[in-house]
Design a protein around this motif. Structure first.
Motif, PDB file in Angstrom:
ATOM      1  N   ALA B  94      52.846  30.459   0.557  1.00  0.00           N
ATOM      2  CA  ALA B  94      52.037  28.968   1.949  1.00  0.00           C
ATOM      3  C   ALA B  94      50.584  28.291   2.114  1.00  0.00           C
ATOM      4  O   ALA B  94      49.105  29.259   2.211  1.00  0.00           O
ATOM      5  CB  ALA B  94      51.309  30.904   2.887  1.00  0.00           C
ATOM      6  N   PRO B  96      48.908  24.220   1.443  1.00  0.00           N
ATOM      7  CA  PRO B  96      49.817  22.665   2.562  1.00  0.00           C
ATOM      8  C   PRO B  96      51.148  22.336   1.519  1.00  0.00           C
ATOM      9  O   PRO B  96      51.318  22.215   0.842  1.00  0.00           O
ATOM     10  CB  PRO B  96      48.900  21.813   2.171  1.00  0.00           C
ATOM     11  CG  PRO B  96      47.040  23.038   1.374  1.00  0.00           C
ATOM     12  CD  PRO B  96      47.883  24.140   0.991  1.00  0.00           C
ATOM     13  N   ALA B  97      51.919  21.561   2.963  1.00  0.00           N
ATOM     14  CA  ALA B  97      52.895  21.170   2.272  1.00  0.00           C
ATOM     15  C   ALA B  97      53.164  20.141   0.971  1.00  0.00           C
ATOM     16  O   ALA B  97      53.790  20.118   0.211  1.00  0.00           O
ATOM     17  CB  ALA B  97      53.613  20.302   3.793  1.00  0.00           C
ATOM     18  N   VAL B 100      53.599  22.188  -1.833  1.00  0.00           N
ATOM     19  CA  VAL B 100      54.748  22.856  -2.290  1.00  0.00           C
ATOM     20  C   VAL B 100      55.266  22.927  -3.129  1.00  0.00           C
ATOM     21  O   VAL B 100      55.828  23.644  -4.188  1.00  0.00           O
ATOM     22  CB  VAL B 100      55.778  23.407  -0.955  1.00  0.00           C
ATOM     23  CG1 VAL B 100      56.499  23.999  -1.183  1.00  0.00           C
ATOM     24  CG2 VAL B 100      54.746  23.523   0.235  1.00  0.00           C
ATOM     25  N   THR B 119      55.208  27.079   4.916  1.00  0.00           N
ATOM     26  CA  THR B 119      55.171  26.237   5.032  1.00  0.00           C
ATOM     27  C   THR B 119      55.648  25.558   6.067  1.00  0.00           C
ATOM     28  O   THR B 119      56.463  24.952   5.458  1.00  0.00           O
ATOM     29  CB  THR B 119      54.286  25.375   3.745  1.00  0.00           C
ATOM     30  OG1 THR B 119      54.362  26.185   3.142  1.00  0.00           O
ATOM     31  CG2 THR B 119      53.553  23.919   4.268  1.00  0.00           C
ATOM     32  N   SER B 120      54.954  24.903   7.283  1.00  0.00           N
ATOM     33  CA  SER B 120      56.293  23.686   7.800  1.00  0.00           C
ATOM     34  C   SER B 120      56.117  22.366   7.519  1.00  0.00           C
ATOM     35  O   SER B 120      54.818  22.605   6.393  1.00  0.00           O
ATOM     36  CB  SER B 120      55.946  23.883   9.846  1.00  0.00           C
ATOM     37  OG  SER B 120      54.738  23.445   9.679  1.00  0.00           O
ATOM     38  N   PRO B 150      61.832  25.395   3.970  1.00  0.00           N
ATOM     39  CA  PRO B 150      60.893  25.605   4.378  1.00  0.00           C
ATOM     40  C   PRO B 150      60.781  26.030   6.189  1.00  0.00           C
ATOM     41  O   PRO B 150      61.907  26.354   6.637  1.00  0.00           O
ATOM     42  CB  PRO B 150      60.205  24.969   4.276  1.00  0.00           C
ATOM     43  CG  PRO B 150      60.622  23.900   3.556  1.00  0.00           C
ATOM     44  CD  PRO B 150      62.264  23.951   3.131  1.00  0.00           C
ATOM     45  N   ASN B 151      59.748  25.810   6.234  1.00  0.00           N
ATOM     46  CA  ASN B 151      59.427  26.106   7.886  1.00  0.00           C
ATOM     47  C   ASN B 151      60.072  27.820   8.378  1.00  0.00           C
ATOM     48  O   ASN B 151      60.517  27.498   9.388  1.00  0.00           O
ATOM     49  CB  ASN B 151      60.063  24.926   8.405  1.00  0.00           C
ATOM     50  CG  ASN B 151      59.595  25.042  10.205  1.00  0.00           C
ATOM     51  OD1 ASN B 151      58.559  25.255   9.908  1.00  0.00           O
ATOM     52  ND2 ASN B 151      60.305  24.213  10.942  1.00  0.00           N
TER      53      ASN B 151
END
Lengths: 670, 670
Positions: B94, B96-97, B100, B119-120, B150-151
């Motif tokens: 969780a 920031p993208a 990741v 994360t999206s 993800p997302n």
């Protein structure tokens, strides 16, 4: 009023909804004073429950009648109804079946305006009970007293606080809605009321009619439709005892712009058998009911779930100008599912116009979609600001008639609520939403937004609303009266052979009398006459056996088509005689119809049947040998009941202006 | 594992459900230790919610990873995942993208077995995000680490207390059921979970898969099907990325006698367009999906309501031997409505055998009905004693496969409960009931009786159960390999004219190579050759134009049938040439096919298409010019995946003996 099953099932010119009738029903469904005969001090017993419910919020007089107690549930009681100061509007009867007729007579003599008979053991139970029920009807008729029941579970009228049922209920709700339900089956009505409450859909009235010795479901609907707080009308019954009056209710509902849903049981072969066994009712052909309901703008739910989900949207009093849904979603997958459901419900989800897509693209995050469904993506969580703009743009699109919002958070969060509030104020278009409904239903209902846990249910409800909104009264073109044609046709019929069906030759004569063009034809009694006829008519010809014993001529080998010359005529003639004689030993052959072959073209079928409930029904559709398989046939009740010129889309203004916020659930008066 | 959309959509011999694959999914869906990278002390934030849920009942280790706090929600935290004592089964990400991929690499290097990426901002959001997603896949593959998202909104696994979602949830239920749900859309899955809870249907697992860079819905279903507590398997997706593996799951579900429901979105034209816009998925032809699901015994709900109402009955683990419903009702009207609904759901409500009717008549009050529906009338209230006897008699009837009980009181009253308890113990047949469900659902679920507020929903659920119970594996008759035939057919195809479609003459040669009988035919280049061919074949004949430019020969005037003699042949030949030339100026005419007229008979159609997901699909049905209108065609995936002899109706014993009481909702281990 007589037992309704004795009334003719006329489908002719509409009956007026009778003002006196409705006033007499006020005493039953909205009484100002209620006596309970057989009152019980125990609020759980049949004679005690209605007193307990009435004490909660009824503002009229509650008058227990008890031979054993002077005080019932804290209220003074009298031993006989005749001991009351004045006759009440309604007397509830909760005494043994054998005592009911005598007490009903006392009530009638005293001037009681209506009876609600809880007691069972009448026509539904025994032949003795059936006799008591007939006596009860006679007492009511003689005394001008309306009777509901017997074997009736009673009524729920929340706006007036007049809850007169002995059924067990959850706590009465603090608000009532705008749905009026009439159900022959009290068990069905009460269970639907409780089901609706568990999903936060408030129903204002549940009127049940039990054995319907006098008051029936149609009476209850006629009373409900004119109540100002009722916006959506719902009926449930297996038999429609008064078809013409039901259509009157439908017309009145249309005039007042109140959607009318009728769940008609007994639609299947098994259901019809069950109905016959249950009440001796013949339920009527289902395709006819379907056609007549459609023709008269009655919506036809198929389940309790349909009633609840459709009503949730219909009670918002928004109307659709067309079938085009704009879907705004935060979940791509659910947008796809809603698009499927929209199409299955007869709706469209067209791509938005280029102009609107441009406006949306400016608002949406990258990889969002501005087409339709408009996919806001999960980014709406991080940037709720653009949500209001997206909703506004979609709702304002000229190509969109209904707005569907998919994906709200689990809590009623201020940003999203304010965007939806703005949406509801900005547009009069119908609005549905998909979300975990519990948090949202009561927040959005006052805005006229219907919230669903099931995205498919949201689309089906929108489909029902669009069908309702699109309905227009049928236009009838009734042939002018023509005495001479009728006289000619009657003459043919009087001379008819008297078989089970008209002969071809007779049927063509009747049609000819009305000036309906047919391929020219002559009946020939022998081959010589057939040759004579052929010379007059000219080839190609069709030959058809004429026999009162042969209904399906092709099946019996009695038809030859495309005969091109005299030789063919002779062969065809002889082979028809041979085959038809072989088909049945005692067949009578009156001759052969010699008919000019019609030019090739589109085969159509036109038929008529007389429905037991709705009278003459006309069928028109694609014909030919596959008529039963193609099933491309429409039915219409004839003559159409509305014969004036087409009305504009909305003949009557809404009581509240189109697009204005509905007032939402109203508090119950205390 | 590679991005699943790269996998070939094979429809060939079944894949085995891979044991290693499933073990690797244990780390994701049933971890024994969970690190939360980006852990938050606030239990409402994305990095905080799963910690709060895990603390409620997870018995494994919860390992917060935070660069800012040493203690998170009362648990000791470390700054980096590599600071942990040992690599966890699962790391939730969780952050920031942009961070990741780097963190995923750290996890892989450290030996973390699986990642769940909340994360999206990846492939769904931008081209930069798509690049990060590809990098993420590469990291997972290199490190043998499964990746979900993800997302992705995360998972609910109640039996293991492993609730790893950041979605907001109502209080976790004290019991969990036996339904396992896998949904690509997390929003759909979580909303369905909450919807089910509001109607007291417990769901054990909700697995969501988000962007599906590695783990997809089919993986989740493959994992769920082998979990012992899962009795009913439910999937939701708009695209089926691994069709062959999905069919493996279906076969495994059948072997374990676990009903498998799949709600497939993207079935409509509008839905397919929306799916393309959403994920670029081509959703596949809906009629093919319908046929393949039917063939492989996958039930196909159309709404969330279907899923919930069907599951309620299916989780009772009772199976139907046939489609015959016995309805026991206290409300005649509702009995009729249920009969209708039964018929509409493909069920039957036959009259009971005379013997059973006699037994019932001895029990029932006068004017009750022993036929079916068995109408107990309202007398059941006064005399509940006979209710148990009626239920027992109907359930024991040899002509009844499913028992439906309509009309229970509002409170769980001892007499009725004991009658139902006795019924459930006495019969293994499926049992449904209609009532105000709130009081009854939890009382009757442990008995295996499914209770519905909506009587129509009860019958629709029974219909789904009967379809499930009636399914039998398809039997395939696969032609033996025949190299010579294949060689002949290939030779024809290699020499084919190369038009968009095979010429009639070429197609007939291919069919002939496989020994499929056809009306004999020859291609004639001129009238003389046609006469020659006619002498060889004999009249009557059909003539058909041979042209690479004419696909629909009749429409171009290129067909003449029923030619009876040489004169007719010449006329037909010339008129074909004239009409076809007139139909298109540049048409190439290679000749005319002279074919023996087939004898009259039933016209059938047989066709094949290659579906993008399920491979070759064969269509067989009624043919002729009305083929598109009649729609009497069935589709089958070819070759059938099951090629052994027909299995007996129940190939595998139930884990619990047939008819034994299901154990009902199980308490969550604490």
């Amino acid at each position: 009023m007589a037992q309704t099953s004795d009334r003719p099932a006329s489908a002719g010119p509409a009956h007026q909804l009778d003002g006196d009738d409705l006033a007499s029903l006020d005493a039953l469904f909205a009484p100002r004073s209620v006596a309970v005969i057989g009152a019980s001090d125990d609020p759980k017993r049949i004679g005690g429950r209605p007193i307990a419910y009435l004490k909660e919020r009824f503002q009229g007089r509650i008058l227990p009648v008890s031979q054993s107690r002077a005080v019932v549930q804290g209220l003074p009681a009298v031993p006989q109804v005749t001991d009351l100061e004045a006759p009440p509007d309604l007397a509830i009867i909760a005494v043994p079946a054998r005592d009911v007729v005598g007490i009903a007579r006392e009530c009638a003599d005293f001037g009681v305006r209506s009876l609600l008979v809880f007691t069972s053991g009448f026509a539904e139970a025994s032949s003795e009970g059936a006799r008591w029920q007939r006596d009860l009807v006679a007492v009511g008729q003689a005394g001008g007293m309306r009777i509901c029941g017997p074997n009736c579970i009673g009524q729920i009228n929340l706006p007036d606080g007049a809850v007169t049922t002995f059924g067990s209920l959850p706590d009465l709700p603090a608000v009532h809605g705008s749905i009026g339900l009439a159900s022959q089956s009290g068990a069905y009505g009460l269970t639907l009321f409780k089901f609706a409450r568990t999903v936060d859909l408030p129903i204002a009235h549940v009127l049940s009619t039990g054995n319907e010795c006098d008051v029936d479901v149609t009476d209850a609907l006629a009373w409900l439709v004119q109540r100002p707080e009722v916006d959506v009308l719902v009926g449930f019954a297996e038999a429609i005892r008064e078809p013409a009056r039901l259509l009157d209710v439908a017309r009145r509902a249309r005039e007042l712009d109140k959607p009318f849903l009728f769940l008609k049981a007994g639609t299947s072969v098994a259901g019809a058998r069950a109905a016959l066994s249950h009440t001796g009712s013949v339920v009527g052909a289902d395709d006819v009911i379907d056609a007549v309901f459609r023709q008269h703008g009655i919506l036809r739910p198929r389940s309790s779930t349909d009633i609840i989900t459709w009503s949730r949207l219909l009670m918002a009093r928004r109307r659709a100008r067309g079938p085009r849904v704009g879907i705004v979603t935060t979940s791509g997958g659910v947008g796809v599912l809603m698009s499927d459901a929209a199409e299955a419900a007869g709706l469209e989800t067209p791509p938005l116009p280029a102009k609107d897509q441009e406006s949306l693209a400016a608002l949406l995050p990258p990889f969002g979609s501005p087409v339709n469904p408009v996919d806001c993506t999960g980014q709406v969580v991080n940037n709720p600001g653009f949500f209001a703009g997206v909703l506004r743009t979609v709702a304002a699109s000229a190509d969109i008639d209904v707005v569907a919002v998919a994906g709200l958070p689990d809590t009623v969060e201020a940003g999203r609520l304010s965007a939806l509030t703005e949406l509801a104020a900005a547009t009069g278009k119908p609005l549905v939403a998909w979300a975990h409904s519990r948090p949202w239903v009561s927040a959005l209902a006052p805005l006229g937004i219907a919230v669903y846990d099931d995205p498919v249910a949201a689309m089906r409800a929108a489909g029902a609303l669009v069908r309702y909104s699109a309905w227009q009264p049928p236009v009838a073109h009734i042939c002018e009266e023509n005495g001479e044609r009728t006289r000619l046709a009657r003459a043919v019929l009087q001379q008819a052979s008297g078989g089970a069906a008209l002969l071809d030759s007779e049927a063509t004569a009747v049609l000819a009398a009305y000036g309906i063009p047919l391929a020219p034809a002559m009946t020939a009694a022998d081959l010589g006459a057939a040759r004579e006829a052929a010379r007059g008519l000219g080839f190609p010809l069709a030959l058809k056996v004429v026999s009162p014993d042969v209904l399906h001529k092709s099946d019996a080998g009695g038809v030859r088509l495309g005969i091109r010359d005299e030789a063919g005529l002779a062969t065809a003639y002889e082979s028809i005689l041979t085959e038809v004689k072989a088909s049945r030993s005692d067949v009578r052959i009156l001759g052969v119809l010699v008919q000019k072959m019609a030019a090739p073209g589109l085969e159509l079928v036109c038929g008529m049947k007389r429905d037991a409930q709705f009278g003459p029904i006309v069928a028109v559709g694609l014909g030919g040998v596959l008529v039963e398989i193609l099933r491309e046939t429409v039915l219409r009740q004839a003559p159409h009941l509305v014969s004036q010129a087409p009305r504009p889309r909305r003949a009557q203004p809404l009581q509240r202006p189109w697009g204005q916020l509905p007032s939402g659930p109203r508090p119950v008066p205390r």
